[in-house]
Design an enzyme around this catalytic site. Structure first.
Site, PDB file in Angstrom:
ATOM      1  N   GLY A  13       0.854  -1.229   0.041  1.00 44.03           N
ATOM      2  CA  GLY A  13       0.068   0.038   0.022  1.00 44.03           C
ATOM      3  C   GLY A  13       0.836   1.273  -0.180  1.00 44.03           C
ATOM      4  CG  ASN A  55      -1.929 -12.949 -13.376  1.00 43.82           C
ATOM      5  OD1 ASN A  55      -1.948 -11.856 -14.063  1.00 43.82           O
ATOM      6  ND2 ASN A  55      -1.117 -14.094 -13.654  1.00 43.82           N
ATOM      7  CB  ILE A  56      -2.705  -7.582 -13.721  1.00 45.73           C
ATOM      8  CG1 ILE A  56      -2.325  -6.664 -12.229  1.00 45.73           C
ATOM      9  CG2 ILE A  56      -2.742  -6.478 -14.655  1.00 45.73           C
ATOM     10  CD1 ILE A  56      -1.278  -6.044 -12.095  1.00 45.73           C
ATOM     11  CB  SER A  75       5.459  -0.146  -8.139  1.00 46.92           C
ATOM     12  OG  SER A  75       6.740  -0.605  -7.780  1.00 46.92           O
ATOM     13  CB  CYS A  78      12.124  -3.932 -10.098  1.00 42.83           C
ATOM     14  SG  CYS A  78      12.359  -4.916  -8.601  1.00 42.83           S
ATOM     15  CD  GLN A  79      11.075  -9.442  -8.919  1.00 44.16           C
ATOM     16  OE1 GLN A  79      10.420  -8.745  -9.790  1.00 44.16           O
ATOM     17  NE2 GLN A  79      10.616  -9.823  -7.917  1.00 44.16           N
TER      18      GLN A  79
END
Length: 332
Positions: A13, A55-56, A75, A78-79
């Site tokens: 959040g 899951n988007i 966000s 990033c991996q």
């Protein structure tokens, strides 16, 4: 105008906290994340939220548009863009959900504003190029940034890529630049000292253990007067190097003298470790890390979450202050 915000990859959040701190008019109409532990923390702090453990890619266009939002805060993983993650870029399956979103940006009926955060390295990726191309196609104005919390007066390093974008049908007071910006227009002054985040009477369970002390020479050690700290990662407390700073009450002079004595022994030996124990080096507590990441004092981590889970979640989160200041620019 009261904005309707869709928070994607919502984690614990941080974006929600940043929106609240910005004092802008609006509400988080939905938050989406697949991580059940992060979602537990999210609901602990925002119990009335419409939080979806999904899951988007499983969200249909119709389902997304029915949320009637005008703003996306996100966000993405990033991996795929880090050296430790092998920098597989668009070939990493963890980019699939973001690529799915990029493909649909032109189909979101009322979308006007976007804020996206990622790791340094994203700016050099193919996925970034696809994202920017889509913003141009959809007639968004945008600005890219590489910013650290130290840019906004926070004594912590956490260099991240940010992109803010808005539709061109309204005047943007903020003066864009073609290059990536490395500072914000406002001067926030020098960072505060670490003393402002320290808890009192910290338990001995946070003392650095022998298996880490044996590599004491690579630890980043700071004191209450320090105006900096290293980036905290999800591996904090498990590895000695590059995962975050450790704290001591000892003065810089005492630290230097102690290491001079310790280094007379072979690094990693019992005598080396016992000498460094004099410094009472300890980890920053989760609450202190939350403060360094600019979460509000009202934010809490539930007791049902283990210490390891706390640090992993914090290592994957955002700096609230940086995002809050970017939101003010975005809606200027």
């Amino acid at each position: 105008m009261k904005h309707r915000i869709l928070e994607l990859y919502s984690g614990i959040g941080g974006m929600h906290c940043a929106w609240n701190e910005s004092k802008l008019e609006g509400e988080i109409v939905a938050a989406v994340d697949i991580n059940t532990v992060a979602n537990q923390v999210y609901m602990f702090n925002f119990p009335k939220s419409n939080l979806m453990t999904r899951n988007i890619q499983a969200l249909s266009l119709k389902e997304i548009n029915n949320m009637n939002f005008d703003t996306i805060l996100m966000s993405p993983p990033c991996q795929p863009f880090t050296r430790n993650g092998k920098y597989l870029d668009e070939n990493d399956p963890r980019t699939n959900s973001f690529l799915y979103l990029i493909s649909m940006l032109d189909k979101f009926d009322k979308l006007q504003y976007i804020l996206m955060e990622n790791v340094k390295g994203f700016e050099c990726s193919t996925v970034r190029n696809l994202f920017i191309d889509k913003l141009n196609e959809c007639q968004f104005e945008y600005q890219e940034f590489l910013l650290c919390p130290s840019n906004v007066g926070v004594p912590n390093s956490r260099l991240r890529y940010y992109c803010i974008a808005r539709k061109t049908n309204s005047t943007w007071i903020f003066k864009r630049k073609t290059e990536i910006m490395r500072s914000l227009p406002k001067d926030y002054g020098a960072p505060d000292s670490i003393e402002c985040v320290l808890e009192k009477d910290v338990s001995d369970k946070f003392l650095v253990k022998n298996n880490i002390l044996k590599r004491g020479n690579v630890l980043d050690i700071i004191q209450k007067e320090s105006k900096r700290s290293c980036c905290f990662t999800k591996a904090y407390t498990h590895y000695a190097e590059g995962t975050g700073s450790v704290y001591t009450e000892a003065s810089p002079e005492n630290v230097k003298e102690c290491f001079e004595r310790a280094n007379k022994f072979e690094v990693g030996t019992d005598n080396f470790i016992e000498t460094l124990k004099e410094l009472n080096l300890r980890y920053f507590t989760p609450k202190e890390v939350l403060s360094l990441m600019s979460f509000p004092s009202s934010y809490k981590l539930p007791e049902t979450i283990s210490m390891k889970q706390c640090y992993r979640l914090l290592g994957n989160s955002i700096n609230v202050k940086v995002v809050s200041e970017l939101l003010k620019l975005l809606f200027d």
